[in-house]
Design a protein around this motif. Sequence first.
Motif, PDB file in Angstrom:
ATOM      1  N   ILE A  41       0.771  -1.324  -0.174  1.00 21.19           N
ATOM      2  CA  ILE A  41      -0.084   0.451  -0.191  1.00 21.19           C
ATOM      3  C   ILE A  41       0.434   1.499  -0.207  1.00 21.19           C
ATOM      4  O   ILE A  41       0.378   2.500  -0.407  1.00 21.19           O
ATOM      5  N   HIS A  42       1.507   1.010   0.532  1.00 17.02           N
ATOM      6  CA  HIS A  42       3.078   2.596   1.062  1.00 17.02           C
ATOM      7  C   HIS A  42       3.624   2.383  -0.065  1.00 17.02           C
ATOM      8  O   HIS A  42       4.622   3.447  -0.274  1.00 17.02           O
ATOM      9  N   SER A  43       3.981   1.629  -1.578  1.00 12.27           N
ATOM     10  CA  SER A  43       4.519   1.259  -2.532  1.00 12.27           C
ATOM     11  C   SER A  43       4.289   2.381  -3.240  1.00 12.27           C
ATOM     12  O   SER A  43       3.416   2.970  -4.072  1.00 12.27           O
ATOM     13  N   ILE A  44       5.264   3.056  -3.874  1.00 15.46           N
ATOM     14  CA  ILE A  44       5.012   3.934  -5.616  1.00 15.46           C
ATOM     15  C   ILE A  44       4.672   3.346  -6.416  1.00 15.46           C
ATOM     16  O   ILE A  44       3.489   4.181  -6.665  1.00 15.46           O
ATOM     17  N   LEU A  95      -2.376 -10.202  -1.873  1.00 19.20           N
ATOM     18  CA  LEU A  95      -1.936 -10.492  -2.855  1.00 19.20           C
ATOM     19  C   LEU A  95      -3.184  -9.904  -3.805  1.00 19.20           C
ATOM     20  O   LEU A  95      -3.024  -9.497  -5.101  1.00 19.20           O
ATOM     21  N   CYS A  96      -4.278  -9.222  -3.892  1.00 16.06           N
ATOM     22  CA  CYS A  96      -5.131  -8.544  -4.064  1.00 16.06           C
ATOM     23  C   CYS A  96      -4.814  -7.335  -5.089  1.00 16.06           C
ATOM     24  O   CYS A  96      -4.583  -6.673  -6.252  1.00 16.06           O
ATOM     25  N   LEU A  97      -4.401  -6.629  -3.367  1.00 14.40           N
ATOM     26  CA  LEU A  97      -3.798  -5.432  -3.859  1.00 14.40           C
ATOM     27  C   LEU A  97      -2.434  -5.278  -5.033  1.00 14.40           C
ATOM     28  O   LEU A  97      -2.195  -4.382  -5.952  1.00 14.40           O
ATOM     29  N   ALA A  98      -1.720  -6.541  -5.275  1.00 11.64           N
ATOM     30  CA  ALA A  98      -0.262  -6.596  -5.308  1.00 11.64           C
ATOM     31  C   ALA A  98      -0.651  -7.005  -7.134  1.00 11.64           C
ATOM     32  O   ALA A  98       0.222  -6.513  -8.084  1.00 11.64           O
ATOM     33  N   HIS A  99      -1.144  -7.663  -7.309  1.00 12.21           N
ATOM     34  CA  HIS A  99      -1.459  -8.319  -8.532  1.00 12.21           C
ATOM     35  C   HIS A  99      -1.236  -7.655 -10.171  1.00 12.21           C
ATOM     36  O   HIS A  99      -1.350  -8.283 -11.004  1.00 12.21           O
ATOM     37  N   ASP A 100      -2.037  -5.964 -10.015  1.00  9.75           N
ATOM     38  CA  ASP A 100      -1.407  -5.323 -11.057  1.00  9.75           C
ATOM     39  C   ASP A 100      -0.556  -4.831 -11.132  1.00  9.75           C
ATOM     40  O   ASP A 100      -0.259  -3.967 -12.327  1.00  9.75           O
ATOM     41  N   ASP A 145      17.279  -5.119  -1.888  1.00  6.90           N
ATOM     42  CA  ASP A 145      16.166  -4.138  -2.741  1.00  6.90           C
ATOM     43  C   ASP A 145      14.745  -5.055  -2.772  1.00  6.90           C
ATOM     44  O   ASP A 145      14.734  -5.725  -2.273  1.00  6.90           O
ATOM     45  N   GLY A 146      13.874  -4.104  -3.332  1.00  6.68           N
ATOM     46  CA  GLY A 146      12.543  -4.688  -3.564  1.00  6.68           C
ATOM     47  C   GLY A 146      12.037  -4.588  -2.296  1.00  6.68           C
ATOM     48  O   GLY A 146      12.340  -3.580  -1.167  1.00  6.68           O
ATOM     49  N   LEU A 147      11.265  -4.411  -2.070  1.00  2.93           N
ATOM     50  CA  LEU A 147       9.958  -4.949  -0.574  1.00  2.93           C
ATOM     51  C   LEU A 147      10.304  -6.010  -0.061  1.00  2.93           C
ATOM     52  O   LEU A 147       9.658  -6.134   1.503  1.00  2.93           O
ATOM     53  N   ASN A 148      11.044  -6.988  -0.242  1.00  8.64           N
ATOM     54  CA  ASN A 148      11.287  -7.954   1.163  1.00  8.64           C
ATOM     55  C   ASN A 148      10.258  -8.481   1.366  1.00  8.64           C
ATOM     56  O   ASN A 148      10.032  -8.772   2.716  1.00  8.64           O
ATOM     57  N   LEU A 149       8.991  -9.027   0.817  1.00  6.54           N
ATOM     58  CA  LEU A 149       7.466  -9.377   0.971  1.00  6.54           C
ATOM     59  C   LEU A 149       7.388 -10.748   0.788  1.00  6.54           C
ATOM     60  O   LEU A 149       9.167 -11.823   1.057  1.00  6.54           O
ATOM     61  N   THR A 150       7.342 -11.638   2.395  1.00  7.74           N
ATOM     62  CA  THR A 150       7.188 -12.882   2.364  1.00  7.74           C
ATOM     63  C   THR A 150       7.286 -13.924   1.400  1.00  7.74           C
ATOM     64  O   THR A 150       6.227 -13.749   0.149  1.00  7.74           O
ATOM     65  N   TRP A 151       7.947 -15.051   1.178  1.00 13.52           N
ATOM     66  CA  TRP A 151       7.782 -15.962   0.597  1.00 13.52           C
ATOM     67  C   TRP A 151       6.019 -16.230   0.229  1.00 13.52           C
ATOM     68  O   TRP A 151       5.982 -16.541  -1.237  1.00 13.52           O
ATOM     69  N   GLU A 152       5.274 -16.494   0.806  1.00 13.73           N
ATOM     70  CA  GLU A 152       3.843 -16.409   0.437  1.00 13.73           C
ATOM     71  C   GLU A 152       3.625 -15.282   0.239  1.00 13.73           C
ATOM     72  O   GLU A 152       2.209 -16.117  -1.214  1.00 13.73           O
TER      73      GLU A 152
END
Length: 388
Positions: A41-44, A95-100, A145-152
């Motif tokens: 949500i907070h990402s550019i 997952l829904c917020l990031a899918h696009d 680098d990246g947002l370092n999100l979880t594996w799931e």
Amino acid sequence: MRALSSWACDPAHSRGRLHPEERAALRGPRDEYQRDRDRIIHSIPFRRLRHKTQVFVAPDGDHFRVRLTHSLEVAQIGRTIARALGLNEDLTEALCLAHDIGHPPFGHSGEEALQAATVAAGGFDHNAHTLRVLMKVEKPYPRFDGLNLTWETLEGLAKHNGPVANPSWAMTEANAAFPLELGSWPSLEAQVAAVADDIAYDNHDIDDGLRAGLLSREQIMEVPLVARGWRTAAERYPDISERRLLSELVRSQIGLMVNDLIAETRRRIREAGVRSVEDVRAAGHALVGFSHAMQAEERELKAFMYRELYHHPRQLAASEAAAVMVSGLFAAYSADPGALPDGWRETLPPEEPERSRHIADFIAGMTDRYAIARYRERVGPIDLPEGF
């Protein structure tokens, strides 16, 4: 906190992050999937979705959907389904917020143009690019680098449409860095996110198509599912305007699809004897889905939308202009990389295919309006069809 089903992803048992993080650096009483959602949500790249095409390219009207509002609507539908099935709502929402997030400007038209422009460098795929953005391109943190999100979360974004049999170079690169078991089915949360996406655009694109004047009420009545819903709404509210009946139709049709999905998914989970997340991944087929009857009706609706809306002459004209701009931008920056903004120019790789992929990363991150402005600046004037 709601109790999770045994087949839900539990943040306490996450497989972790690619880059270990010190507990002292973590902020607030949030679990792993809540942190993932909040980082997205907070990402550019998430903010840029407000100016990226959903159906209409750079629409004039304030009421048309864009990638951002679509993603929010997908998240609402996904959370509703996840709660009913006892799944992890925060992971589903992430997952829904990031899918696009990996979509370039101008939606699928922009993607096809960027794919054609980069074929010598391995091509472009928006789903794989989502992983590339979240694991490499974005750099908001000091130590990785990246947002370092979880594996799931990364696994769900990679495989929400099912196992990846032939990964693109970008997906292969992401998988090499953090193996995502591309050959297996993803979590139920990821499967829910995929179908929530379908439910959202199946119904909301009808609304936008009518609002734009590209669809008529008479046309949508050709679809039995829609006609049945319209009759039900009209019988229930015989004295309200057509505009308000349309809103009721969209809401009731979403509810019909969601209820069907929940009932069918419960049946599949029960018949498959699923007891754990591992059982979900080993099932060998999708566990989240519509009943056979609803699946047939949903496919019929999709076929209608492609025929009457997505391939409407006005839409095709807009798509052609979008393809010209994306292709022209790629050619212009490839010929003169010095025209890239400072940060992108300074990190331009010297060799191919990395060089072309870097330029594609820059273009893919553009919003519609930024791409239009840069095209006019770097290439020249362009006549844009109505709707831009």
